[in-house]
Design a protein around this motif. Sequence first.
Motif, mmCIF file in Angstrom:
data_model
loop_
_atom_site.group_PDB
_atom_site.id
_atom_site.type_symbol
_atom_site.label_atom_id
_atom_site.label_comp_id
_atom_site.label_asym_id
_atom_site.label_seq_id
_atom_site.Cartn_x
_atom_site.Cartn_y
_atom_site.Cartn_z
ATOM 1 N N MET A 22 -52.325 29.645 39.828
ATOM 2 C CA MET A 22 -51.695 28.564 39.071
ATOM 3 C C MET A 22 -51.768 28.855 37.425
ATOM 4 O O MET A 22 -50.623 28.404 36.797
ATOM 5 C CB MET A 22 -51.872 27.252 39.226
ATOM 6 C CG MET A 22 -51.547 26.797 40.772
ATOM 7 S SD MET A 22 -49.927 26.649 40.807
ATOM 8 C CE MET A 22 -49.640 24.939 40.144
ATOM 9 N N GLY A 23 -52.668 29.184 37.116
ATOM 10 C CA GLY A 23 -52.649 29.723 35.512
ATOM 11 C C GLY A 23 -53.191 28.330 34.889
ATOM 12 O O GLY A 23 -53.863 27.346 35.262
ATOM 13 N N VAL A 25 -52.405 25.163 33.932
ATOM 14 C CA VAL A 25 -51.635 23.920 34.364
ATOM 15 C C VAL A 25 -51.892 23.023 33.483
ATOM 16 O O VAL A 25 -50.974 21.777 33.540
ATOM 17 C CB VAL A 25 -52.054 23.333 35.886
ATOM 18 C CG1 VAL A 25 -51.682 24.396 36.935
ATOM 19 C CG2 VAL A 25 -53.683 23.309 35.996
ATOM 20 N N ILE A 29 -44.920 23.972 30.360
ATOM 21 C CA ILE A 29 -44.149 25.093 30.164
ATOM 22 C C ILE A 29 -42.689 24.551 29.369
ATOM 23 O O ILE A 29 -42.103 23.794 29.895
ATOM 24 C CB ILE A 29 -43.813 25.878 31.688
ATOM 25 C CG1 ILE A 29 -45.081 26.347 32.507
ATOM 26 C CG2 ILE A 29 -42.746 26.923 31.659
ATOM 27 C CD1 ILE A 29 -44.826 26.535 33.720
ATOM 28 N N TYR A 55 -46.889 22.062 37.943
ATOM 29 C CA TYR A 55 -46.802 22.212 36.348
ATOM 30 C C TYR A 55 -46.220 21.062 35.654
ATOM 31 O O TYR A 55 -45.514 20.352 36.145
ATOM 32 C CB TYR A 55 -45.937 23.744 36.020
ATOM 33 C CG TYR A 55 -46.551 24.627 36.931
ATOM 34 C CD1 TYR A 55 -47.840 25.507 35.940
ATOM 35 C CD2 TYR A 55 -46.003 25.335 37.900
ATOM 36 C CE1 TYR A 55 -48.296 26.454 36.369
ATOM 37 C CE2 TYR A 55 -46.866 26.530 38.365
ATOM 38 C CZ TYR A 55 -47.904 27.281 37.536
ATOM 39 O OH TYR A 55 -48.446 28.228 38.100
ATOM 40 N N LYS A 260 -50.241 33.900 31.811
ATOM 41 C CA LYS A 260 -50.674 32.476 31.477
ATOM 42 C C LYS A 260 -50.310 31.646 32.516
ATOM 43 O O LYS A 260 -50.973 30.844 33.126
ATOM 44 C CB LYS A 260 -49.880 31.843 30.170
ATOM 45 C CG LYS A 260 -50.509 30.610 29.870
ATOM 46 C CD LYS A 260 -50.097 30.445 28.423
ATOM 47 C CE LYS A 260 -50.873 29.004 27.792
ATOM 48 N NZ LYS A 260 -50.561 28.658 26.386
ATOM 49 N N TRP A 261 -49.223 31.801 33.495
ATOM 50 C CA TRP A 261 -48.638 30.816 34.492
ATOM 51 C C TRP A 261 -48.161 31.885 35.539
ATOM 52 O O TRP A 261 -46.839 31.826 35.907
ATOM 53 C CB TRP A 261 -47.665 29.996 34.074
ATOM 54 C CG TRP A 261 -47.953 28.922 33.121
ATOM 55 C CD1 TRP A 261 -48.887 27.817 33.068
ATOM 56 C CD2 TRP A 261 -47.662 28.909 31.974
ATOM 57 N NE1 TRP A 261 -48.996 27.297 32.100
ATOM 58 C CE2 TRP A 261 -48.110 27.955 31.225
ATOM 59 C CE3 TRP A 261 -46.540 29.727 30.957
ATOM 60 C CZ2 TRP A 261 -47.563 27.585 29.655
ATOM 61 C CZ3 TRP A 261 -46.351 29.473 29.449
ATOM 62 C CH2 TRP A 261 -46.914 28.400 28.955
ATOM 63 N N ALA A 264 -45.945 30.169 38.320
ATOM 64 C CA ALA A 264 -44.441 29.797 37.578
ATOM 65 C C ALA A 264 -43.951 31.068 37.396
ATOM 66 O O ALA A 264 -42.560 30.801 37.810
ATOM 67 C CB ALA A 264 -44.869 29.145 36.339
ATOM 68 N N TYR A 265 -44.417 32.049 37.046
ATOM 69 C CA TYR A 265 -43.637 33.239 36.874
ATOM 70 C C TYR A 265 -42.832 33.701 38.362
ATOM 71 O O TYR A 265 -41.739 34.062 38.128
ATOM 72 C CB TYR A 265 -44.300 34.180 36.375
ATOM 73 C CG TYR A 265 -43.886 35.555 35.847
ATOM 74 C CD1 TYR A 265 -43.068 35.838 34.841
ATOM 75 C CD2 TYR A 265 -43.808 36.596 36.900
ATOM 76 C CE1 TYR A 265 -42.376 36.846 34.314
ATOM 77 C CE2 TYR A 265 -42.963 37.869 36.588
ATOM 78 C CZ TYR A 265 -42.274 37.943 35.370
ATOM 79 O OH TYR A 265 -41.758 39.171 35.027
ATOM 80 N N THR A 315 -47.270 29.275 45.586
ATOM 81 C CA THR A 315 -48.586 28.549 45.136
ATOM 82 C C THR A 315 -49.600 28.428 46.516
ATOM 83 O O THR A 315 -50.556 27.632 46.431
ATOM 84 C CB THR A 315 -47.792 27.179 44.832
ATOM 85 O OG1 THR A 315 -47.223 26.519 45.966
ATOM 86 C CG2 THR A 315 -47.167 27.138 43.626
#
Length: 316
Positions: A22-23, A25, A29, A55, A260-261, A264-265, A315
């Motif tokens: 997840m990075g 969180v 973003i 996120y 970083k995420w 999300a990417y 995820t």
Amino acid sequence: MKSIGLGIALTALAGAVQAADMGAVDEPIKLAINEWTGQHVTTHVAGEMLEAAGYKVEYVTAGMMNQFQALADGDIHATLEIWSSNVSDEYAKKISEGTVVEIGDLGLNAREGIAYPAHVADLCPGLPAWEALRDCAQVFATAETIPMGRLVDYPADWGTPGADRMTGFDLPIKAVPAGSEGALIAELRASTERKSPLLIVFWQPHWAMSAYDLKFVDLPVGNEDCFNDPAWGPNPNAVNDCDFAPSRIFKASWSGFAEKWPAAYEILSNYQLSVDAQQPMMGKIDVDGGSVEDVVAAWMAENEASWRPVVDAATK
């Protein structure tokens, strides 16, 4: 080819994507909000998917042409509806530098061009052939353009595609930038209600294409030779004497986004949205007066089977 739906496009992808970390969180973003309703829909659907994944999301107003420096600097983290037909040189520079990266096509089946409400064909015989505009340019004249006709171009921040075509075809028509997407719609509404002449630069997907029965002017097919070689096309002395290039609509992010995420990417890279999904939401906002947030939230609730597999694949 007609765009396929979000779920059909992405369910197949979902099984092939492994869950990612997840990075960060705890950090929001930031997604760019540009100047047109379709982009707002596109971005809020993506934002809702990120929030469903866990996120935090912030929406940051940013001009389409000047957002890329902020993206390169990491002040904005992703922009989700870039049209290839009016992307800036700054974007290419940032891609070359490696400070901005493309993250895939959005999936919209799009077209741009010179357009007119259907009733205008009675005022300018010969349409949709572009040659008709040479003979009836004065039909489109206004106090600010007489003796030339008027073409309502995109807002200045979106580039000058209409002006480029009028020069390319050497037509006695002056391109006048609209102030905003809302100003374009106001022109269409007034023309339709009054049955008055109107020539306008417009695009699909957009609810106004059907609401105002818009037709595109037939222009020679756009290609790289037209844009670079004056000898190509009907005007041997100019470039841009052709239609808009077929539009590719794609997404981009800050170069540090994936690190970083990571999850999300993955979500944004695999995210697509069809015309069939986007265009009705645009109508509910611009015609029915709904808010972007409410309209998108309702669509998300009704279409969870379409987008949830993409979030879960990244995820879980």
